[in-house]
Design a protein around this motif. Structure first.
Motif, PDB file in Angstrom:
ATOM      1  N   ASN A 132      21.614  27.522  15.184  1.00  0.00           N
ATOM      2  CA  ASN A 132      21.477  26.630  16.343  1.00  0.00           C
ATOM      3  C   ASN A 132      22.687  25.699  16.459  1.00  0.00           C
ATOM      4  O   ASN A 132      23.208  25.442  17.543  1.00  0.00           O
ATOM      5  CB  ASN A 132      20.218  25.761  16.214  1.00  0.00           C
ATOM      6  N   ASP A 144      17.707  27.382  12.551  1.00  0.00           N
ATOM      7  CA  ASP A 144      18.207  26.026  12.402  1.00  0.00           C
ATOM      8  C   ASP A 144      18.850  25.832  11.035  1.00  0.00           C
ATOM      9  O   ASP A 144      18.295  26.246  10.014  1.00  0.00           O
ATOM     10  CB  ASP A 144      17.075  25.019  12.589  1.00  0.00           C
ATOM     11  N   TYR A 191      15.198  21.868  18.582  1.00  0.00           N
ATOM     12  CA  TYR A 191      16.603  21.591  18.271  1.00  0.00           C
ATOM     13  C   TYR A 191      17.324  21.029  19.493  1.00  0.00           C
ATOM     14  O   TYR A 191      18.031  20.017  19.403  1.00  0.00           O
ATOM     15  CB  TYR A 191      17.294  22.865  17.786  1.00  0.00           C
TER      16      TYR A 191
END
Length: 275
Positions: A125, A155, A262
Motif C-alpha cells: 500500500n 499493508d 489505509y
C-alpha cells in the motif's frame, strides 16, 4: 534469543524501519543494517557483513534493489550462510510473489541451515505515499503500465508485524507466510480509493512499460530500480498474483488491513494534500 540484538537489513526502508519500531517498543536490542549505520552494511561489500552480524541472534533480510534481480540468490544465500555461521539462528526473509528469482532466494536462505521464515508479499500500500508514486498522486495523475489485473495490495504495517513476530516468537520457523490484503483491486481501483479518501480528482492512466521506464528515468529514478519496476509491471502483473492468501491471519490471528482503511488514514495525515 532476545538478549542478542536483531539485525534489521534495510532498517531505514519501508518495512525495515517498521520492524525496528516494533522491536524497540518491546525494549529488544536492534541493530539497523544500512550503508549509513554506525556499523555500516552494504550488500555488495561482503567485508561489511561480519561486523554487522557480530553477536546477532536473528536477522530480518530485505534485499536491495530487488530480491528477483539477477544474482540476488547467490548474494542473499551467501549472506545467510555467513549469518548462521556467525551465530544468527533465526532468519526472516522478505520475499515477493510470483517471481522465480525470489523463490531462488527463498531456497538459498533455507539452505543456510538457520531457522527460516519466509514472508512473501504482494504490492505494498505504502508505495502510493512513501515512494515513487507520491509525486504522481500529488499531481493528480498516476500513470502506470498496469491494466485490469487485480492485485491484493498489502499493508507494510502488517508485513512488519508478521516479521517481528517471526523474529521474536516461537512457532514461526519453517513457515511460508504469503501476505496479501483482504481483496483484489486494480491499480485504477486503488487510485480511485485514494481520490475518494482525499476528496481530490486523481486520474489513473495506463501507459506502456517502455513509456513508463523512460518517464521514471527522466525523473531521476535509479536505473536498477527502473529495471526492477519494469520487470514487475511487464511480467509479474499478468494475473499470476490475482488471488488472496491467508498469511496475515495464520501468523497474527487477525485479518489483514484493508486498502480503504489505509487510504483514509493516509489522507488524514495530509501527505496527499498538494502544497
Amino acid at each position: 534469543m532476545t538478549d542478542q540484538p536483531t539485525l534489521v537489513l534495510g532498517g531505514t526502508g519501508k518495512t525495515g524501519r517498521r520492524v525496528v519500531t516494533r522491536l524497540t517498543r518491546r525494549d529488544l536490542p536492534v541493530r539497523v543494517g544500512s550503508r549509513t549505520a554506525g556499523v555500516p552494511f552494504h550488500w555488495q561489500r561482503p567485508d561489511t557483513w561480519p561486523a554487522a552480524l557480530d553477536g546477532v541472534g536473528a536477522v530480518y533480510i530485505s534485499y536491495f534493489p530487488d530480491i528477483a534481480a539477477p544474482g540476488a540468490a547467490d548474494t542473499v544465500g551467501e549472506f545467510a550462510r555467513v549469518a548462521v555461521t556467525s551465530g544468527a539462528r533465526r532468519l526472516v526473509l522478505l520475499s515477493g510473489r510470483g517471481e522465480e528469482g525470489a523463490r531462488q532466494c527463498e531456497q538459498a536462505v533455507r539452505d543456510s541451515g538457520g531457522e527460516v521464515t519466509v514472508v512473501r508479499c504482494a504490492w505494498f500500500n505504502q508505495n502510493f505515499h512513501e515512494d515513487f508514486l507520491l509525486d504522481s498522486v500529488l499531481a493528480g495523475e498516476v500513470a502506470l503500465p498496469a491494466g485490469e489485473v487485480g492485485e491484493p495490495f498489502v499493508d507494510a504495517d502488517d508485513i512488519a508485524e508478521v516479521a517481528a513476530a517471526a523474529l521474536t516468537e516461537d512457532g514461526h520457523a519453517g513457515e511460508l507466510y504469503e501476505l496479501t490484503g483482504p481483496r483484489l483491486l486494480t491499480f485504477a481501483d486503488a487510485v480511485g480509493e485514494i481520490a475518494a479518501a482525499t476528496g481530490r480528482s486523481i486520474q489513473y492512466i495506463r501507459v506502456s512499460v517502455e513509456d513508463y521506464a523512460a518517464g521514471a528515468t527522466e525523473h531521476g529514478v535509479q536505473a536498477d530500480v527502473v529495471a526492477a519496476l519494469s520487470h514487475v509491471f511487464g511480467e509479474v502483473l499478468d494475473g499470476r498474483n490475482a488471488h488472496l492468501c491467508d498469511g496475515v491471519q495464520r501468523a497474527l490471528g487477525r485479518p489483514p488491513r484493508d486498502f480503504t482503511d489505509y487510504a483514509r488514514d493516509t489522507a488524514a495525515s495530509g501527505v496527499w494534500s498538494p502544497r
